[in-house]
Every structure is written in structure tokens, then in C-alpha cells.
Design a protein around this motif. Sequence first.
Motif, PDB file in Angstrom:
ATOM      1  N   LEU B  28     -51.707 -13.743 -39.243  1.00 42.25           N
ATOM      2  CA  LEU B  28     -52.029 -15.028 -39.859  1.00 42.25           C
ATOM      3  C   LEU B  28     -53.448 -15.002 -40.414  1.00 42.25           C
ATOM      4  N   HIS B  29     -54.320 -14.395 -39.657  1.00 44.36           N
ATOM      5  CA  HIS B  29     -55.708 -14.278 -40.096  1.00 44.36           C
ATOM      6  C   HIS B  29     -55.783 -13.452 -41.390  1.00 44.36           C
ATOM      7  N   LEU B  30     -55.024 -12.332 -41.417  1.00 43.88           N
ATOM      8  CA  LEU B  30     -54.998 -11.486 -42.619  1.00 43.88           C
ATOM      9  C   LEU B  30     -54.438 -12.255 -43.809  1.00 43.88           C
ATOM     10  N   LEU B  31     -53.374 -12.998 -43.568  1.00 47.24           N
ATOM     11  CA  LEU B  31     -52.755 -13.757 -44.660  1.00 47.24           C
ATOM     12  C   LEU B  31     -53.707 -14.827 -45.182  1.00 47.24           C
ATOM     13  N   SER B  32     -54.443 -15.443 -44.278  1.00 47.23           N
ATOM     14  CA  SER B  32     -55.406 -16.477 -44.698  1.00 47.23           C
ATOM     15  C   SER B  32     -56.466 -15.868 -45.609  1.00 47.23           C
ATOM     16  N   ARG B  33     -56.920 -14.701 -45.234  1.00 41.05           N
ATOM     17  CA  ARG B  33     -57.927 -14.040 -46.073  1.00 41.05           C
ATOM     18  C   ARG B  33     -57.330 -13.641 -47.416  1.00 41.05           C
ATOM     19  N   GLU B  34     -56.068 -13.158 -47.374  1.00 42.62           N
ATOM     20  CA  GLU B  34     -55.398 -12.763 -48.612  1.00 42.62           C
ATOM     21  C   GLU B  34     -55.253 -13.969 -49.536  1.00 42.62           C
ATOM     22  N   ILE B  35     -54.933 -15.113 -48.972  1.00 46.26           N
ATOM     23  CA  ILE B  35     -54.807 -16.342 -49.767  1.00 46.26           C
ATOM     24  C   ILE B  35     -56.143 -16.679 -50.416  1.00 46.26           C
ATOM     25  N   ALA B  36     -57.209 -16.548 -49.644  1.00 42.03           N
ATOM     26  CA  ALA B  36     -58.548 -16.833 -50.183  1.00 42.03           C
ATOM     27  C   ALA B  36     -58.883 -15.874 -51.330  1.00 42.03           C
ATOM     28  N   PHE B  37     -58.572 -14.588 -51.145  1.00 44.98           N
ATOM     29  CA  PHE B  37     -58.858 -13.604 -52.194  1.00 44.98           C
ATOM     30  C   PHE B  37     -58.064 -13.897 -53.455  1.00 44.98           C
ATOM     31  N   LEU B  38     -56.787 -14.259 -53.276  1.00 43.83           N
ATOM     32  CA  LEU B  38     -55.931 -14.523 -54.432  1.00 43.83           C
ATOM     33  C   LEU B  38     -56.414 -15.758 -55.179  1.00 43.83           C
ATOM     34  N   GLU B  39     -56.799 -16.776 -54.441  1.00 48.09           N
ATOM     35  CA  GLU B  39     -57.290 -18.009 -55.098  1.00 48.09           C
ATOM     36  C   GLU B  39     -58.574 -17.704 -55.873  1.00 48.09           C
ATOM     37  N   GLU B  40     -59.387 -16.878 -55.259  1.00 50.40           N
ATOM     38  CA  GLU B  40     -60.637 -16.480 -55.923  1.00 50.40           C
ATOM     39  C   GLU B  40     -60.334 -15.724 -57.211  1.00 50.40           C
ATOM     40  N   GLU B  41     -59.348 -14.834 -57.142  1.00 50.80           N
ATOM     41  CA  GLU B  41     -59.024 -14.024 -58.319  1.00 50.80           C
ATOM     42  C   GLU B  41     -58.419 -14.895 -59.411  1.00 50.80           C
ATOM     43  N   ILE B  42     -57.574 -15.847 -59.041  1.00 47.47           N
ATOM     44  CA  ILE B  42     -56.979 -16.735 -60.047  1.00 47.47           C
ATOM     45  C   ILE B  42     -58.083 -17.519 -60.758  1.00 47.47           C
ATOM     46  N   GLN B  43     -59.066 -17.927 -60.005  1.00 46.98           N
ATOM     47  CA  GLN B  43     -60.189 -18.661 -60.629  1.00 46.98           C
ATOM     48  C   GLN B  43     -60.991 -17.767 -61.547  1.00 46.98           C
ATOM     49  N   SER B  44     -61.187 -16.521 -61.124  1.00 44.60           N
ATOM     50  CA  SER B  44     -62.034 -15.620 -61.919  1.00 44.60           C
ATOM     51  C   SER B  44     -61.372 -15.253 -63.244  1.00 44.60           C
ATOM     52  N   ILE B  45     -60.053 -15.341 -63.305  1.00 47.15           N
ATOM     53  CA  ILE B  45     -59.334 -14.999 -64.537  1.00 47.15           C
ATOM     54  C   ILE B  45     -59.683 -15.967 -65.649  1.00 47.15           C
ATOM     55  N   GLU B  46     -60.041 -17.179 -65.308  1.00 43.36           N
ATOM     56  CA  GLU B  46     -60.290 -18.206 -66.316  1.00 43.36           C
ATOM     57  C   GLU B  46     -61.254 -17.731 -67.388  1.00 43.36           C
ATOM     58  N   GLY B  47     -62.291 -17.020 -66.989  1.00 42.30           N
ATOM     59  CA  GLY B  47     -63.307 -16.635 -67.962  1.00 42.30           C
ATOM     60  C   GLY B  47     -63.143 -15.237 -68.536  1.00 42.30           C
ATOM     61  N   LEU B  48     -62.018 -14.598 -68.230  1.00 38.44           N
ATOM     62  CA  LEU B  48     -61.876 -13.200 -68.624  1.00 38.44           C
ATOM     63  C   LEU B  48     -61.559 -13.059 -70.111  1.00 38.44           C
ATOM     64  N   GLN B  49     -62.040 -11.965 -70.683  1.00 37.42           N
ATOM     65  CA  GLN B  49     -61.709 -11.688 -72.079  1.00 37.42           C
ATOM     66  C   GLN B  49     -60.287 -11.152 -72.147  1.00 37.42           C
ATOM     67  N   PRO B  50     -59.619 -11.361 -73.291  1.00 31.06           N
ATOM     68  CA  PRO B  50     -58.250 -10.857 -73.404  1.00 31.06           C
ATOM     69  C   PRO B  50     -58.233  -9.337 -73.512  1.00 31.06           C
ATOM     70  N   ALA B  51     -57.066  -8.770 -73.335  1.00 29.90           N
ATOM     71  CA  ALA B  51     -56.921  -7.307 -73.337  1.00 29.90           C
ATOM     72  C   ALA B  51     -57.350  -6.707 -74.670  1.00 29.90           C
ATOM     73  N   SER B  52     -57.180  -7.446 -75.754  1.00 29.42           N
ATOM     74  CA  SER B  52     -57.511  -6.903 -77.079  1.00 29.42           C
ATOM     75  C   SER B  52     -58.989  -6.524 -77.169  1.00 29.42           C
ATOM     76  N   MET B  53     -59.843  -7.285 -76.507  1.00 26.79           N
ATOM     77  CA  MET B  53     -61.284  -6.946 -76.522  1.00 26.79           C
ATOM     78  C   MET B  53     -61.528  -5.629 -75.815  1.00 26.79           C
ATOM     79  N   CYS B  54     -60.825  -5.436 -74.708  1.00 30.78           N
ATOM     80  CA  CYS B  54     -60.961  -4.172 -73.958  1.00 30.78           C
ATOM     81  C   CYS B  54     -60.429  -3.007 -74.781  1.00 30.78           C
ATOM     82  N   CYS B  55     -59.323  -3.247 -75.470  1.00 32.11           N
ATOM     83  CA  CYS B  55     -58.736  -2.193 -76.306  1.00 32.11           C
ATOM     84  C   CYS B  55     -59.712  -1.810 -77.421  1.00 32.11           C
TER      85      CYS B  55
END
Lengths: 378, 175
Positions: B28-55
Motif C-alpha cells: 500500500l505504501h508503494l502504491l501510494s508513492r506510485e500514485i504520487a509519482f504518476l500525478e506529478e508526471e501528469i502535471q509535468s506533461i502540461e508544459g512539455l514540448q510536442p514530439a515534433s520539436m524533439c524530432c
Amino acid sequence: MSVAELKERHTAATATVNSLRERLKQRRQLLLDTDVSGYARSQGRSAISFSPTDLVCCRILQGHTGKIYSLDWTPERNRIVSASQDGRLIVWNALTSQKTHAIKLQCPWVMTCAFAPNGLSVACGGLDSVCSIFNLNSHVERDSIPVSRVLTGHKGYVYSCQYVPDQETRLITSSGDQTCVLWDVTTGQRISVFGGEFPSGHTASVLSVSINNSNSNMFVSGSCDATARLWDTRIASRAVRTYHGHQGDVNTVKFFPDGQRFGTGSDDSTCRLYDMRTGHQLQVYSQQHDADDDEVPIVTSIAFSLSGRLLFAGYSSGDCYVWDTLMAEVVLNLGTLQNSHESRISCLSLSSDGSALCTGSWDKNLKIWAFGGHRRVI
Amino acid sequence: MDSEAAPQPRSPPRIPDLCGRQRLTAHLHLLSREIAFLEEEIQSIEGLQPASMCCKEVEEYVEMIPDPLLPIYKKTKKRCHFWSWLRMVCLDIPTCCSGGCCSWYKKHWCDCRPTWTYRSTCWRCPCSSCCSRLKCVSPSFSCPGCSCGCVCSCSECTKVCICPRMLVLHQLLCL
């Protein structure tokens, strides 16, 4: 809290994790507006054209009596170390094809080897779950070099090892115990353990590591859990990012020359290019296979050319496809050229100046490939 | 006999299933941390450049870096500075003008040696008839552009005489 309540919470948390993963996947999909080949085509690019004699096998290094599992170049002086099922490490002068050292190992089941940045020592690891260090200047005892340091601590096989660039005293290993470890070679101590009991670590054996030449604090690992993960050596408690996409074991990872991307090769027969910072999967390098093909070849090893325009991929079939990374097309197959390997290509690596590729195979040979054609001016 | 009931042993205390509880708690502790990491990652995607810029970045990088294993050289638009060219001819010192492609050339030219597939065959040098000095050196990986390793300079030539493949590079720099 009762066990029943714990189970209920566990079920709810698992559902939340799955839902968040799906949401993350969908958000990422929205940002994948193109891939590298789509972009390159939109810019009017065309694939590199090789004639059959452009890349030739110019050296065959013979001497191992068993399957070759790993090889590594020195940063300078054109030497190669190779590891084989015959229980030996051999150090070769790649220019002259001569063997400069032959090291008999305590445990013959070696899976990986690496040259130190200064070229004065080599490391290897395998099914003995340790990483052994040999100083090439050591006095030879009973026709072999004695081990100078043994790095113990892994609880599983050592599948991969690499010295941190420009640091002879630091080395990273990856293991069947699902962790990567950063070692101080001088003391034999573990500096950091990546994964294991911490969340966001790999959940299966870690088969490969690649350290970023542009920023040696960063490395990527590839695992049997079908993911690649990015780590910061200063933060062992969690992976920086996890890269999904592969449908099978990730056998090999290698940073792209610009240090901002990395490639992977997998049991699912594909190679992929990921953007380190954003996590985007920029390209899939995949060949069509006949539906009635019993065995789809797995990707065992990859390397990028100096510019990154070419991706060399070794397969279990003995093929070594040369991919045009921009166009995602196979432009050459070293497996069909003269003097090609007769069996699985298990490892390959580019020389430090990018002018030659060395491949190692289960046919017990190493072969060096270089450009032998005429260049066109455009 | 005393009619008092014989003492009954007390029931053993109810021992909780420690392994199951602890395992579940840890998960449960591991899952809680995983949930926190996933929520953090979903938030961080907001400002990401699209793949075309990387290409685009990938394409630009690949085009910028000369590659010893590619069968093409991209002609540079930069012209070689007159003084650099003159120095090359008069002092018989292979030098290079500044620029990305040229600096790679300089790095490899100074150690110009045969490629893997050819041994030194000085007769391939196009200026062998007039050049008095031929330098054929042992092979190495470090000069991908040279076919035979012959670097010759002739006092009577107005330009440095080089092997056919290096001639291509020479033209790149000094046209």
C-alpha cells in the motif's frame, strides 16, 4: 487497520494507479504529433544510400573458443576487450588483430565486460553475481592476470557494467536483482543502489545500462520489465523517468550522441528512440516479419554512429541492420555482406572516433567494420 | 473430589497474520508513492514540448555532425580564408579554417592515415609524378577520409597534393 480494510485499500489504490497510467498514456499521445521519420520526410529528406562495398569487414579477431557475450573499446588507442563463454577476457589491439592480454576468469559464465577510461583496467561480471576488476599492468601469475578487486553486493547475476566516463574509480552495474549499483572501485564499496526496495525501480532483471557522455550523472537502464528508466546518480531513491512502449525485455540501451535522447533494443524485435527530457517515444525501428515466421528475431545490442544518423542493431538471427535513424529505414544489413557473422550477434560497439564498428557473435569471432567506399560530395 | 470445574487452559491469544498485514501495508505504501509519482508526471506533461520539436532537434544534430561511416560529405558554404589556404600550401602544414565541418577535418587531417581497408599505396596519389615528398603512415581508425595515407607537398605545385578521397575534402575547404 484490519487485514480486510488493508485489502480494500490495496484494491482501490491499484485501480487508481491503473487509471492514472491510462490518463498519462493518453496525455502523452496528444503530444506525439509526429515521429522522427515523419518529420524528416516533411523536410524533404531521403534515406542514406549505401553501395554493397561501402561498409566492409576489415578485421576478424579470432581466438575465443566460446560464444562472445560482450565487448568494449578503449576511449583511445584502439583496443578492445571481449568476454566469452570460454571463460576468458581477451584484450585485442584492434589495428593489428593481436591479443595483448588473455585473462582466465574464476567463473566462466561472464555476461559483460568494460574498459576503464584510462585503458589500464577492465571489469567483468556474470553469473557469479560479482563484478571483477583486473589491472592490465599487473604481474602475470600462472599465465593470467590476478583479479585486483571484486565488487560484491548484488543478489543476482551481473548483466551489464560500464565505467563512468572520465572516472576510473566509478562504475555502474546492472543485475538480476532488479537494481543498478554505482561502485567505488578503489574501495569496493557501493556508493548508491538504484531500485530494489524503493518504488519506481525496475520490477525485473536489469539487463543493460548506458551512461550519458554529456552528463555522467545520468544513466539509463533497460529491463525485463519492458521499460527503460532514467536515473540521476545523485538521487538513488527514485527513477527520474520511466519509458514505456516495448512489449518485451529491453535488452540494450544506448545514449544518442547528443546526450538528449537514447535508443533501446528489445525482445519485441524493435528498436526505439526516446527523448530523455520529455519522455516522448520519438521513433520505432521495426521490420515487417512474415506471419508464418516461427521466430521473430530479438534485438540484442545497438550502437549509434558518431552523428547519430545510423543506428546499428544486432539481432539473434545474425543480422546486423543499419538503420537510417531519420528515415527509419534499413539501409544496409551487415549480416548479408561478405565475411558476415554466422550466428547471433550478441554485442556491438563503435570506436571512440566513430570510424569503426566492432561486432561480437556466438560464432566466437569479433569483426570490425569500417567505411571502404568513396564519399560523394553533396 | 471437588466439583469445581477443572481449570481450562486459556485459548491461545489471537495472533494476527503478521506476514499478510505487513506485506499489504508495504504494498500500500508503494502504491501510494506510485500514485504520487504518476500525478506529478501528469502535471509535468502540461508544459512539455510536442514530439515534433524533439524530432527537429534530432534532425538538426544529425545534419551538423560529420560522420566517418556515412558515404556522403555535405559541402560547406563557408569559404576557406585566403591566409589559411596560403599557410596550407607554403608551410605544408595541414590546417583548416574555422567552422564545424572544418574543425572535424583538422582533427582528422593532422593524423591523416589510411582507412582500414587500404594499406599505404602511394602510387594512388594523383601528384606522385611531381611531388617529391610522400608520407605514408601506418593505418589507424582516425582518418576516415583518406584512402592511402599519402600526404604529399610539392614546391612546384600551387596546391597541396592529396589522395583522391582527400581531394574531395580539399575541395570542400578551399573552393
